[in-house]
Design a protein around this motif. Sequence first.
Motif, short mmCIF file in Angstrom:
data_model
loop_
_atom_site.label_atom_id
_atom_site.label_comp_id
_atom_site.label_asym_id
_atom_site.label_seq_id
_atom_site.Cartn_x
_atom_site.Cartn_y
_atom_site.Cartn_z
N ARG A 1 0.74 -1.20 -0.21
CA ARG A 1 -0.12 -0.02 -0.11
C ARG A 1 0.81 1.22 -0.04
O ARG A 1 0.28 2.22 -0.55
CB ARG A 1 -0.97 -0.26 1.06
CG ARG A 1 -1.98 -1.20 1.20
CD ARG A 1 -2.60 -1.32 2.46
NE ARG A 1 -3.65 -2.36 2.55
CZ ARG A 1 -3.35 -3.81 2.66
NH1 ARG A 1 -1.84 -4.04 2.83
NH2 ARG A 1 -4.15 -4.60 2.61
N SER A 2 2.17 1.06 0.65
CA SER A 2 2.85 2.00 0.68
C SER A 2 3.49 2.65 -0.71
O SER A 2 3.95 3.69 -1.10
CB SER A 2 4.20 2.27 1.58
OG SER A 2 3.91 1.79 2.82
N LEU A 3 3.46 1.54 -1.59
CA LEU A 3 4.11 1.97 -2.81
C LEU A 3 2.98 2.79 -3.54
O LEU A 3 3.58 3.69 -4.64
CB LEU A 3 4.02 0.54 -3.62
CG LEU A 3 5.21 -0.44 -3.22
CD1 LEU A 3 4.82 -1.81 -4.12
CD2 LEU A 3 6.52 0.04 -3.31
N LEU A 4 1.75 2.62 -3.54
CA LEU A 4 0.82 3.35 -4.23
C LEU A 4 0.76 5.10 -3.67
O LEU A 4 0.37 5.76 -4.44
CB LEU A 4 -0.51 2.99 -4.08
CG LEU A 4 -0.66 1.44 -4.08
CD1 LEU A 4 -2.10 1.00 -3.96
CD2 LEU A 4 -0.35 0.98 -5.54
N GLU A 5 1.42 5.35 -2.74
CA GLU A 5 1.59 6.83 -2.17
C GLU A 5 2.75 7.28 -3.03
O GLU A 5 3.05 8.78 -2.56
CB GLU A 5 1.76 6.62 -0.74
CG GLU A 5 0.63 6.07 0.11
CD GLU A 5 -0.62 6.64 -0.36
OE1 GLU A 5 -0.91 7.93 -0.47
OE2 GLU A 5 -1.70 5.76 -0.20
N LEU A 6 3.53 6.61 -3.70
CA LEU A 6 4.70 7.23 -4.25
C LEU A 6 4.74 7.50 -5.67
O LEU A 6 5.66 7.75 -6.33
CB LEU A 6 5.96 6.09 -4.17
CG LEU A 6 6.19 5.70 -2.73
CD1 LEU A 6 7.31 4.57 -2.66
CD2 LEU A 6 6.71 6.77 -2.02
N GLU A 7 3.43 7.85 -6.24
CA GLU A 7 3.07 8.36 -7.52
C GLU A 7 3.83 7.45 -8.57
O GLU A 7 4.65 7.75 -9.45
CB GLU A 7 3.67 9.82 -7.64
CG GLU A 7 2.95 10.71 -6.91
CD GLU A 7 3.58 12.27 -7.00
OE1 GLU A 7 4.59 12.43 -7.78
OE2 GLU A 7 2.83 13.13 -6.35
N ILE A 8 3.44 5.98 -8.50
CA ILE A 8 4.29 5.19 -9.39
C ILE A 8 3.42 4.66 -10.50
O ILE A 8 1.98 5.39 -10.35
CB ILE A 8 4.56 3.71 -8.60
CG1 ILE A 8 3.23 3.16 -8.34
CG2 ILE A 8 5.32 3.82 -7.77
CD1 ILE A 8 3.13 1.73 -7.70
N ASP A 9 3.90 4.56 -11.48
CA ASP A 9 3.17 4.39 -12.86
C ASP A 9 2.86 3.05 -13.24
O ASP A 9 1.92 2.51 -13.80
CB ASP A 9 3.88 4.94 -14.22
CG ASP A 9 4.34 6.39 -13.96
OD1 ASP A 9 3.19 7.07 -14.09
OD2 ASP A 9 5.31 6.83 -13.97
N ILE A 10 3.71 1.92 -12.57
CA ILE A 10 3.71 0.46 -12.85
C ILE A 10 3.44 -0.20 -11.40
O ILE A 10 4.52 0.36 -10.79
CB ILE A 10 4.82 0.05 -13.79
CG1 ILE A 10 4.30 0.51 -15.03
CG2 ILE A 10 4.50 -1.54 -13.78
CD1 ILE A 10 5.68 0.20 -16.14
#
Length: 334
Positions: free
Chosen positions: A56-65
């Motif tokens: 879930r923390s990844l989704l807060e990092l403005e990722i595209d993939i």
Amino acid sequence: MSLRVGIAGAGQAGDHHAIGFAATEGAEVVAIADLNQELARSVAERYGARAVSDWRSLLELEIDILVVALPHNLHLGPAEAAAERGIHVLMEKPIAISLADGRRIVEVCERAGVKLTISFVHRYREELQLARRWIGAGEIGTPMVARETMGSQRGPHLGDWVESSREAGGGVLMYSAIHGIDRLRWLLGSEVASVDARTRRFDPESEIESSVTALLSFTGGAVATLSASAPLYRSQPRFWETELYGSSGMLRLRTREWAELSSDSRLERVETRSLSDELGPHYNFWRQAEAFVAAIREGREPDVTPADGVRSLEVALAIYESAERNESVALVGT
């Protein structure tokens, strides 16, 4: 601007995906998520990425993939959350352990307009691509009979979850041999119509199968055997071989080593081992990452489609059903 990549899972698969995206022009690995923070840091540090403890923390990092390389039973939640935020998804195989979850993943990605691909990374091995070109050029005529055989070992390098039927959905079939299903579908250009399969457990206390043997009948008329074993004891080195007979020729390949074509008009053997030396042993993950980035940039369907993920899962589940019932099982919709 580079596409920002977050990888959920720092195990063997997550590490290989990091290798692939780090080598891809137009992509940047920004974070690795794993509950095992030491493992996450060991992978992240190699690419100048952050280590976080939860996907879930990844989704807060403005990722595209978002790359999902988690235990198979945990695939749906990250896919739903990523799609909701407009993030493209590269999903480790199998797409899920149930058809309901697999179809839900496809549905939410389609509805959100994000790209979804499944990591059937064998397609990007040079041997498979050579074989596909030879078949497409008519070098062996009509494909008729195929044999797909693999052998490997299970062990602690894969994580404890692969020994759990609840988390993995099965044994050698779900973790490895589902690649064989995709290889056969892709090479034959046909869908599986029925299966007749048996499984065996080398350890009677294990929850999952150690070995599977299946006879697959295809809608195009071809038949194939799929045989895979992954014991816990020390066994021969890992190998993967395909043999395919057509109406006017045949081909053989050994993954990471060579591909052969044989007919009355042509004999050819291509050594491919040097590619692993030149590009690294996991160059197929780099090719896969490149292809997915290109599909996103060009707004087209990925090479490995969501339907490929669902169809291969359908075949795998039919193999389990056949083994349990000790009889042939037809696939619905073929």
